[in-house]
Design a protein around this motif. Structure first.
Motif, PDB file in Angstrom:
ATOM      1  N   ALA A  84     -50.781 -21.630  46.038  1.00  0.00           N
ATOM      2  CA  ALA A  84     -51.026 -22.690  47.011  1.00  0.00           C
ATOM      3  C   ALA A  84     -52.144 -22.358  47.987  1.00  0.00           C
ATOM      4  O   ALA A  84     -52.791 -23.259  48.516  1.00  0.00           O
ATOM      5  CB  ALA A  84     -49.746 -22.978  47.786  1.00  0.00           C
ATOM      6  N   ALA A  85     -52.381 -21.070  48.218  1.00  0.00           N
ATOM      7  CA  ALA A  85     -53.273 -20.688  49.314  1.00  0.00           C
ATOM      8  C   ALA A  85     -54.582 -20.068  48.855  1.00  0.00           C
ATOM      9  O   ALA A  85     -55.268 -19.455  49.656  1.00  0.00           O
ATOM     10  CB  ALA A  85     -52.539 -19.708  50.227  1.00  0.00           C
ATOM     11  N   THR A  86     -54.954 -20.236  47.600  1.00  0.00           N
ATOM     12  CA  THR A  86     -56.143 -19.560  47.105  1.00  0.00           C
ATOM     13  C   THR A  86     -57.095 -20.524  46.431  1.00  0.00           C
ATOM     14  O   THR A  86     -56.750 -21.664  46.118  1.00  0.00           O
ATOM     15  CB  THR A  86     -55.768 -18.452  46.109  1.00  0.00           C
ATOM     16  N   GLU A  87     -58.287 -20.011  46.204  1.00  0.00           N
ATOM     17  CA  GLU A  87     -59.311 -20.799  45.535  1.00  0.00           C
ATOM     18  C   GLU A  87     -58.953 -20.972  44.066  1.00  0.00           C
ATOM     19  O   GLU A  87     -58.620 -20.019  43.370  1.00  0.00           O
ATOM     20  CB  GLU A  87     -60.668 -20.100  45.661  1.00  0.00           C
ATOM     21  N   GLN A  88     -59.008 -22.196  43.611  1.00  0.00           N
ATOM     22  CA  GLN A  88     -58.660 -22.475  42.218  1.00  0.00           C
ATOM     23  C   GLN A  88     -59.935 -22.739  41.429  1.00  0.00           C
ATOM     24  O   GLN A  88     -60.952 -23.060  42.017  1.00  0.00           O
ATOM     25  CB  GLN A  88     -57.706 -23.655  42.170  1.00  0.00           C
ATOM     26  N   PRO A  89     -59.921 -22.554  40.146  1.00  0.00           N
ATOM     27  CA  PRO A  89     -58.768 -22.238  39.326  1.00  0.00           C
ATOM     28  C   PRO A  89     -58.346 -20.773  39.437  1.00  0.00           C
ATOM     29  O   PRO A  89     -59.116 -19.907  39.822  1.00  0.00           O
ATOM     30  CB  PRO A  89     -59.218 -22.565  37.903  1.00  0.00           C
ATOM     31  N   VAL A  90     -57.089 -20.552  39.075  1.00  0.00           N
ATOM     32  CA  VAL A  90     -56.449 -19.245  39.164  1.00  0.00           C
ATOM     33  C   VAL A  90     -56.252 -18.690  37.756  1.00  0.00           C
ATOM     34  O   VAL A  90     -55.864 -19.425  36.842  1.00  0.00           O
ATOM     35  CB  VAL A  90     -55.080 -19.363  39.865  1.00  0.00           C
ATOM     36  N   LEU A  91     -56.488 -17.390  37.613  1.00  0.00           N
ATOM     37  CA  LEU A  91     -56.169 -16.682  36.378  1.00  0.00           C
ATOM     38  C   LEU A  91     -55.179 -15.588  36.722  1.00  0.00           C
ATOM     39  O   LEU A  91     -55.461 -14.724  37.553  1.00  0.00           O
ATOM     40  CB  LEU A  91     -57.413 -16.062  35.750  1.00  0.00           C
ATOM     41  N   ALA A  92     -53.990 -15.651  36.108  1.00  0.00           N
ATOM     42  CA  ALA A  92     -52.985 -14.596  36.278  1.00  0.00           C
ATOM     43  C   ALA A  92     -52.961 -13.782  34.994  1.00  0.00           C
ATOM     44  O   ALA A  92     -53.145 -14.322  33.905  1.00  0.00           O
ATOM     45  CB  ALA A  92     -51.614 -15.203  36.554  1.00  0.00           C
ATOM     46  N   PHE A  93     -52.727 -12.476  35.135  1.00  0.00           N
ATOM     47  CA  PHE A  93     -52.745 -11.640  33.943  1.00  0.00           C
ATOM     48  C   PHE A  93     -51.709 -10.531  34.001  1.00  0.00           C
ATOM     49  O   PHE A  93     -51.261 -10.127  35.071  1.00  0.00           O
ATOM     50  CB  PHE A  93     -54.143 -11.056  33.700  1.00  0.00           C
ATOM     51  N   CYS A  94     -51.343 -10.073  32.817  1.00  0.00           N
ATOM     52  CA  CYS A  94     -50.448  -8.945  32.621  1.00  0.00           C
ATOM     53  C   CYS A  94     -50.801  -8.352  31.257  1.00  0.00           C
ATOM     54  O   CYS A  94     -51.919  -8.563  30.790  1.00  0.00           O
ATOM     55  CB  CYS A  94     -48.980  -9.375  32.722  1.00  0.00           C
ATOM     56  N   ARG A  95     -49.906  -7.652  30.610  1.00  0.00           N
ATOM     57  CA  ARG A  95     -50.249  -7.041  29.323  1.00  0.00           C
ATOM     58  C   ARG A  95     -50.552  -8.089  28.255  1.00  0.00           C
ATOM     59  O   ARG A  95     -51.498  -7.971  27.510  1.00  0.00           O
ATOM     60  CB  ARG A  95     -49.142  -6.102  28.846  1.00  0.00           C
ATOM     61  N   SER A  96     -49.729  -9.147  28.191  1.00  0.00           N
ATOM     62  CA  SER A  96     -49.916 -10.164  27.154  1.00  0.00           C
ATOM     63  C   SER A  96     -50.067 -11.582  27.703  1.00  0.00           C
ATOM     64  O   SER A  96     -50.374 -12.492  26.956  1.00  0.00           O
ATOM     65  CB  SER A  96     -48.731 -10.144  26.187  1.00  0.00           C
ATOM     66  N   GLY A  97     -49.813 -11.768  28.981  1.00  0.00           N
ATOM     67  CA  GLY A  97     -49.814 -13.094  29.595  1.00  0.00           C
ATOM     68  C   GLY A  97     -48.420 -13.678  29.750  1.00  0.00           C
ATOM     69  O   GLY A  97     -48.228 -14.636  30.500  1.00  0.00           O
ATOM     70  N   THR A  98     -47.432 -13.115  29.061  1.00  0.00           N
ATOM     71  CA  THR A  98     -46.082 -13.677  29.084  1.00  0.00           C
ATOM     72  C   THR A  98     -45.436 -13.595  30.461  1.00  0.00           C
ATOM     73  O   THR A  98     -44.842 -14.573  30.940  1.00  0.00           O
ATOM     74  CB  THR A  98     -45.191 -12.987  28.031  1.00  0.00           C
ATOM     75  N   ARG A  99     -45.541 -12.458  31.123  1.00  0.00           N
ATOM     76  CA  ARG A  99     -44.952 -12.351  32.471  1.00  0.00           C
ATOM     77  C   ARG A  99     -45.633 -13.321  33.426  1.00  0.00           C
ATOM     78  O   ARG A  99     -44.986 -13.940  34.270  1.00  0.00           O
ATOM     79  CB  ARG A  99     -45.083 -10.927  33.000  1.00  0.00           C
ATOM     80  N   SER A 100     -46.951 -13.464  33.281  1.00  0.00           N
ATOM     81  CA  SER A 100     -47.693 -14.350  34.186  1.00  0.00           C
ATOM     82  C   SER A 100     -47.295 -15.806  34.010  1.00  0.00           C
ATOM     83  O   SER A 100     -47.088 -16.518  34.991  1.00  0.00           O
ATOM     84  CB  SER A 100     -49.191 -14.165  33.965  1.00  0.00           C
ATOM     85  N   ILE A 101     -47.185 -16.262  32.759  1.00  0.00           N
ATOM     86  CA  ILE A 101     -46.811 -17.673  32.576  1.00  0.00           C
ATOM     87  C   ILE A 101     -45.350 -17.899  32.956  1.00  0.00           C
ATOM     88  O   ILE A 101     -44.992 -18.954  33.476  1.00  0.00           O
ATOM     89  CB  ILE A 101     -47.129 -18.195  31.160  1.00  0.00           C
ATOM     90  N   THR A 102     -44.514 -16.904  32.752  1.00  0.00           N
ATOM     91  CA  THR A 102     -43.109 -17.029  33.156  1.00  0.00           C
ATOM     92  C   THR A 102     -42.994 -17.122  34.671  1.00  0.00           C
ATOM     93  O   THR A 102     -42.253 -17.964  35.207  1.00  0.00           O
ATOM     94  CB  THR A 102     -42.280 -15.858  32.607  1.00  0.00           C
TER      95      THR A 102
END
Length: 141
Positions: A84-102
């Motif tokens: 909510a408080a950051t410049e978009q678009p946002v990219l979240a990452f982890c080892r495979s992306g699964t934790r980030s999308i969860t």
């Protein structure tokens, strides 16, 4: 780096390196959210080192480490606030992306139905259908 677009303002990816940062900037990402704890695997860049390089290139940076599927209420809230408080678009990452999308889906689950969240994840190549009951429990409509 495998970037998967979830919606126009959010994408997930596997582990990033310093070398990926210029490409991500060129693609228009404004914020990076790291969901990997330090030392998860040998050779993984440390969050503080990567954060420093990302900030040098103008990214907003958030570190919300998740290990062993431990999605705490505090982590979900931190992710929601970061989105909510950051410049978009946002990219979240982890080892495979699964934790980030969860984590994204849990943060969104008070605003979107489980069907919407599961469908968005599926379009990005992730199966979150086993979590649908948890999303339903959080949905406030």
């Amino acid at each position: 780096m495998d970037i998967r677009q979830v919606n126009p303002s959010f994408a997930v990816a596997d582990q990033l390196t310093e070398a990926d940062l210029p490409l991500l900037k060129a693609q228009g990402f404004g914020t990076l959210i790291c969901n990997r704890p330090d030392g998860e695997v040998d050779g993984q860049p440390g969050a503080e080192t990567l954060a420093a390089r990302a900030r040098e290139q103008g990214f907003d940076w958030h570190w919300i480490p998740i290990s062993s599927g431990n999605f705490t209420p505090e982590a979900v809230m931190a992710f929601d606030l970061a989105m909510a408080a950051t410049e978009q678009p946002v990219l979240a990452f982890c080892r495979s992306g699964t934790r980030s999308i969860t984590l994204w889906a849990l943060a969104q689950s008070t605003r979107q139905t489980s069907a919407e969240l599961v469908a968005a994840a599926a379009r990005a190549g992730y199966d979150l259908s086993p979590m649908a009951p948890l999303f339903d429990a959080r949905f406030k409509g």
